[in-house]
Write a protein that holds these residues in place. Structure first.
Motif, short mmCIF file in Angstrom:
data_model
loop_
_atom_site.label_atom_id
_atom_site.label_comp_id
_atom_site.label_asym_id
_atom_site.label_seq_id
_atom_site.Cartn_x
_atom_site.Cartn_y
_atom_site.Cartn_z
N MET A 245 70.68 -27.52 8.31
CA MET A 245 69.84 -26.56 7.58
C MET A 245 69.54 -27.10 6.18
SD MET A 245 70.33 -22.45 7.36
CE MET A 245 68.97 -21.39 6.80
N ILE A 246 68.28 -26.96 5.77
CA ILE A 246 67.87 -27.31 4.42
C ILE A 246 67.31 -26.06 3.74
CG2 ILE A 246 67.52 -29.75 4.84
CD1 ILE A 246 64.59 -29.26 5.27
N PHE A 247 67.48 -26.00 2.42
CA PHE A 247 67.24 -24.76 1.69
C PHE A 247 66.20 -24.95 0.58
CE2 PHE A 247 71.60 -24.97 3.17
CZ PHE A 247 71.79 -23.74 3.80
N GLN A 248 65.66 -23.83 0.14
CA GLN A 248 64.65 -23.84 -0.92
C GLN A 248 65.21 -24.42 -2.22
OE1 GLN A 248 63.08 -19.96 -1.79
NE2 GLN A 248 61.71 -20.68 -3.39
N HIS A 249 66.44 -24.06 -2.56
CA HIS A 249 67.02 -24.46 -3.85
C HIS A 249 68.08 -25.54 -3.69
CE1 HIS A 249 64.67 -21.45 -5.87
NE2 HIS A 249 65.15 -20.50 -5.10
N PHE A 250 68.00 -26.28 -2.60
CA PHE A 250 68.74 -27.52 -2.37
C PHE A 250 70.24 -27.33 -2.10
CE2 PHE A 250 65.71 -28.40 -6.02
CZ PHE A 250 64.61 -28.58 -5.20
N ASN A 251 70.92 -26.44 -2.88
CA ASN A 251 72.34 -26.14 -2.68
C ASN A 251 73.22 -27.39 -2.72
OD1 ASN A 251 71.38 -23.58 -2.34
ND2 ASN A 251 72.26 -23.23 -0.32
N LEU A 252 72.94 -28.28 -3.66
CA LEU A 252 73.78 -29.46 -3.84
C LEU A 252 74.93 -29.13 -4.79
CD1 LEU A 252 71.03 -32.21 -4.30
CD2 LEU A 252 72.08 -31.38 -2.18
N LEU A 253 76.04 -29.86 -4.63
CA LEU A 253 77.17 -29.70 -5.54
C LEU A 253 76.96 -30.62 -6.74
CD1 LEU A 253 80.17 -29.55 -3.05
CD2 LEU A 253 78.95 -27.67 -4.13
N SER A 254 76.90 -30.03 -7.92
CA SER A 254 76.55 -30.79 -9.13
C SER A 254 77.60 -31.84 -9.48
CB SER A 254 76.34 -29.85 -10.31
OG SER A 254 77.53 -29.11 -10.58
N SER A 255 78.84 -31.64 -9.04
CA SER A 255 79.92 -32.55 -9.40
C SER A 255 80.05 -33.73 -8.44
CB SER A 255 81.25 -31.80 -9.44
OG SER A 255 81.54 -31.25 -8.16
N ARG A 256 79.20 -33.78 -7.41
CA ARG A 256 79.28 -34.85 -6.41
C ARG A 256 78.02 -35.71 -6.49
NH1 ARG A 256 83.25 -33.72 -2.19
NH2 ARG A 256 82.15 -35.19 -0.83
N THR A 257 78.19 -36.99 -6.24
CA THR A 257 77.07 -37.92 -6.24
C THR A 257 76.20 -37.68 -5.01
OG1 THR A 257 78.27 -39.59 -4.99
CG2 THR A 257 78.44 -39.66 -7.41
N VAL A 258 75.06 -38.38 -4.99
CA VAL A 258 74.18 -38.30 -3.82
C VAL A 258 74.95 -38.66 -2.55
CG1 VAL A 258 72.24 -39.46 -2.67
CG2 VAL A 258 72.02 -38.71 -5.05
N ARG A 259 75.65 -39.77 -2.61
CA ARG A 259 76.41 -40.23 -1.44
C ARG A 259 77.42 -39.17 -1.01
NH1 ARG A 259 81.65 -40.76 0.35
NH2 ARG A 259 81.80 -42.44 1.91
N ASP A 260 78.14 -38.58 -1.98
CA ASP A 260 79.20 -37.63 -1.65
C ASP A 260 78.65 -36.29 -1.19
OD1 ASP A 260 81.06 -39.55 -2.21
OD2 ASP A 260 81.51 -38.83 -4.23
N ASN A 261 77.48 -35.89 -1.69
CA ASN A 261 76.85 -34.67 -1.19
C ASN A 261 76.47 -34.84 0.28
OD1 ASN A 261 76.09 -32.15 -2.87
ND2 ASN A 261 75.94 -33.81 -4.36
N ILE A 262 75.94 -36.00 0.61
CA ILE A 262 75.54 -36.26 2.00
C ILE A 262 76.77 -36.30 2.91
CG2 ILE A 262 74.45 -37.92 3.57
CD1 ILE A 262 72.69 -38.78 1.17
N ALA A 263 77.86 -36.84 2.38
CA ALA A 263 79.08 -36.99 3.18
C ALA A 263 79.85 -35.68 3.35
CB ALA A 263 79.99 -38.02 2.53
#
Length: 358
Positions: free
Chosen positions: A100-118
């Motif tokens: 699922m992908i969201f309008q406001h991304f819902n990424l964790l600000s404390s994690r890098t791109v790689r770690d968000n994906i993982a």
């Protein structure tokens, strides 16, 4: 209403069978019916769009697919599995099959791109070697191979959404849900994200179900579309068919500002439903399929005489198919109208009478 489920020639990726969803109705709170009996199928391997106004029920509908909400009655089947009948462990397993992908991304600000994906792989207990082997190709796929060590605050909106898409793909799902995923993006970035989703659908064979209020998104990417209004699917079919010949008034209202040639409001506001002596008929001509490449406008002028005016025109593409429209006017006397009607019947040219005016 949609066709019965048993008319399908192959098992759908998602099937809604008599689905209702009500909220409230306890402790003196009034009940609210968000979905009022949905029968609809999402074909495997297709990109399907659900469009509707705010509050129509589309967000509730998509949340039923991965068990974030459960139906009040009816069934939601994902690849033949009844979501409402799953225990907690089985539901967690299903969610690994549904990204699922969201309008406001819902990424964790404390994690890098790689770690968000993982992250979903870590939650699932996947070993680090497998995570590394899976995350790198995903960063390549979404065009972020050089951003692995960046944090969300360092990324543009489009880049954040690409991280969200890669994260949704990390568990190798069979179905990707998109909840207004382009609503927070500018038009150019939106187009790049839609191209990415088309690539994922084509190259990975992933079924995509997206909800949106943006007609341009559905027109660009979806092969199938359903229109939801007040908790009911009021129209559905091939995107091209629904967009070029909408039958329900809700669909017509939503598409009126985005599809085909348009008249200025000062002309439209003066139109009448019946002709008076001296009036002209204003007609929208629609070109697609066999009529798209024929010189029918010139033939119409030859048939009706030189007193045919072209007021507006547009060329478009809907779900990859060409579509054109012209708004013309000609005298609304009985002889001319009869000749025009005979011409449309003979050529198969689609038309819509917009009204009559001077």
């Amino acid at each position: 209403m949609s066709a019965p489920i048993d008319q399908l020639t192959q098992r759908p990726m998602v099937a809604f069978e008599g689905v209702t969803k009500r909220f409230g109705g306890t402790k003196g709170q009034p009940a609210f019916t968000a979905l009022a009996g949905i029968d609809y199928i999402v074909p495997k391997g297709a990109i399907t769009g659900i469009i509707g106004r705010s509050g129509a029920g589309k967000s509730t509908l998509i949340r039923l697919v991965n068990g974030l909400e459960l139906p009040s009655s009816g069934k939601v089947l994902v690849d033949g599995v009844d979501v409402g009948g799953l225990d907690d462990a089985a539901l967690r397993a299903l969610r690994r099959e549904v990204g699922m992908i969201f309008q406001h991304f819902n990424l964790l600000s404390s994690r890098t791109v790689r770690d968000n994906i993982a992250l979903p792989l870590e939650i699932a207990g996947v070993d680090r070697q497998t995570i590394d082997a899976r995350v790198k190709p995903l960063m390549d796929l979404v065009g972020l191979a050089d951003k692995a060590r960046r944090y969300p605050a360092e990324l543009s909106g489009g880049q954040k959404q690409r991280v969200g898409i890669a994260r949704a793909l990390a568990t190798e799902p069979q179905l990707l849900l998109s909840d207004e995923a382009t609503s927070a993006l500018d038009p150019e970035t939106t187009q790049s994200i839609l191209e990415l989703l088309k690539t994922i659908n084509r190259d990975l064979g992933l079924t995509v179900l997206l909800i949106t209020h943006e007609m341009e998104v559905v027109k660009t990417i979806a092969s199938q579309v359903a229109v939801i209004d007040r908790g009911l699917i009021v129209e559905h079919g091939r995107t091209f068919d629904v967009f070029t010949a909408p039958k329900h008034e809700t669909t017509q209202a939503q598409l009126s500002a985005s599809i085909g040639a348009k008249l200025p409001e000062w002309i439209r506001s003066d139109l009448k439903s019946e002709p008076a002596p001296g009036d002209r008929a204003l007609v929208r001509l629609v070109f697609f399929g066999e009529t798209a490449f024929q010189p029918l406008t010139a033939r119409l002028v030859a048939e009706l005489g030189a007193d045919v005016n072209i007021l507006a025109g547009a060329i478009d593409e809907i779900a990859g198919e060409p579509f054109g429209s012209l708004v013309v006017s000609y005298p609304a006397d009985p002889v001319t109208l009869e000749r025009a009607s005979r011409f449309y019947q003979q050529t198969g040219l689609a038309k819509e009478v917009l009204g009559y005016g001077v």
